[in-house]
Design a protein around this motif. Structure first.
Motif, PDB file in Angstrom:
ATOM      1  N   LYS A  50       0.816  -1.206   0.000  1.00 41.93           N
ATOM      2  CA  LYS A  50       0.000   0.000   0.000  1.00 41.93           C
ATOM      3  C   LYS A  50       0.852   1.259   0.000  1.00 41.93           C
ATOM      4  O   LYS A  50       0.390   2.308  -0.417  1.00 41.93           O
ATOM      5  N   LEU A  60      -1.089  -2.948 -10.029  1.00 43.17           N
ATOM      6  CA  LEU A  60      -1.781  -2.998  -8.746  1.00 43.17           C
ATOM      7  C   LEU A  60      -3.127  -3.681  -8.913  1.00 43.17           C
ATOM      8  O   LEU A  60      -3.548  -4.006 -10.012  1.00 43.17           O
ATOM      9  N   TYR A  61      -3.788  -3.879  -7.781  1.00 43.28           N
ATOM     10  CA  TYR A  61      -5.185  -4.311  -7.792  1.00 43.28           C
ATOM     11  C   TYR A  61      -5.931  -3.475  -6.765  1.00 43.28           C
ATOM     12  O   TYR A  61      -5.345  -2.920  -5.841  1.00 43.28           O
ATOM     13  N   LEU A  62      -7.236  -3.338  -6.972  1.00 42.55           N
ATOM     14  CA  LEU A  62      -8.085  -2.524  -6.112  1.00 42.55           C
ATOM     15  C   LEU A  62      -8.927  -3.411  -5.212  1.00 42.55           C
ATOM     16  O   LEU A  62      -9.303  -4.519  -5.598  1.00 42.55           O
ATOM     17  N   GLN A  70     -12.247   2.756  -1.683  1.00 41.38           N
ATOM     18  CA  GLN A  70     -11.419   1.738  -2.323  1.00 41.38           C
ATOM     19  C   GLN A  70      -9.968   1.986  -1.949  1.00 41.38           C
ATOM     20  O   GLN A  70      -9.567   3.116  -1.676  1.00 41.38           O
ATOM     21  N   TYR A  72      -5.739   0.480  -2.889  1.00 45.48           N
ATOM     22  CA  TYR A  72      -4.956  -0.243  -3.885  1.00 45.48           C
ATOM     23  C   TYR A  72      -3.795  -0.937  -3.194  1.00 45.48           C
ATOM     24  O   TYR A  72      -3.355  -0.539  -2.117  1.00 45.48           O
ATOM     25  N   THR A  74      -0.013  -2.486  -4.577  1.00 42.20           N
ATOM     26  CA  THR A  74       0.873  -2.716  -5.715  1.00 42.20           C
ATOM     27  C   THR A  74       1.353  -4.160  -5.701  1.00 42.20           C
ATOM     28  O   THR A  74       1.438  -4.796  -4.647  1.00 42.20           O
ATOM     29  N   THR A 138     -13.099  -3.602  -8.387  1.00 40.49           N
ATOM     30  CA  THR A 138     -12.432  -4.255  -7.262  1.00 40.49           C
ATOM     31  C   THR A 138     -12.588  -5.770  -7.262  1.00 40.49           C
ATOM     32  O   THR A 138     -11.908  -6.448  -6.499  1.00 40.49           O
TER      33      THR A 138
END
Length: 191
Positions: A50, A60-62, A70, A72, A74, A138
């Motif tokens: 983070k 990255l993903y959410l 929300q 994220y 990495t 997400t």
């Protein structure tokens, strides 16, 4: 029959000397310090993604947070969890160069009301990748194409591609770099 030797009561071990107050305090402080350091290390490892630097080219993903926000995390671009690639980082609350990007605003502290940066996120897919939950930022995820939850298969064309996608496909154009068009073809019996 031979006579059994007589066994008496066992001899008690001598009682150890009681610990001094200083020794007891030292032990308690040592245990508290070890638990504190261990907790900080564990928290730091769990939060490391983070606080990583966000810059173009990273992935990255959410995830959803309580209260409707929300966040994220990495990750390596080669990871299956890396659903988005940062194509551009813009100062403040800014529009991305193309409407197909997911715009993700970063705020410095919870008390600030203005965004410090806007991340322009593109799908991080290669041709042949299959996805589920494609309309939810997400929950979107890469899955095996044989998975029953697979909704779309990605076809990636580099450069500006007019008519790169078929009529049933969802077409996403990213200015990059690299400039590319992603066609999300609905899954079906042809996979």
């Amino acid at each position: 029959m031979p006579a059994m030797p007589e066994v008496g009561p066992p001899t008690p071990f001598p009682k150890p000397a009681p610990l001094s107050v200083l020794a007891r305090v030292s032990i308690v402080l040592g245990v508290v310090a070890a638990l504190g350091v261990g907790s900080l290390v564990a928290w730091g490892i769990s939060q490391s993604g983070k606080f990583a630097t966000v810059e173009a080219g990273k992935c990255l993903y959410l995830t959803d947070e309580a209260g409707g926000g929300q966040s994220y995390t990495t990750t390596s671009c080669s990871s299956n969890r890396a659903t988005f690639r940062i194509d551009d980082v813009r100062p403040g609350s800014a529009a991305c160069r193309d409407s197909d990007y997911v715009q993700f605003e970063l705020y410095g502290s919870s008390s600030r009301k203005r965004a410090e940066k806007t991340l322009c996120l593109a799908l991080n897919v290669d041709s042949g990748d299959c996805l589920r939950d494609v309309v939810h930022e997400t929950r979107i995820a890469k899955v095996r194409c044989t998975d029953i939850s697979a909704e779309a298969r990605a076809i990636v064309r580099l450069g500006p591609s007019e008519d790169a996608c078929q009529s049933d496909d969802t077409e996403l154009h990213y200015t990059g770099p690299p400039e590319r068009t992603v066609c999300l073809r609905p899954t079906g019996e042809n996979i």
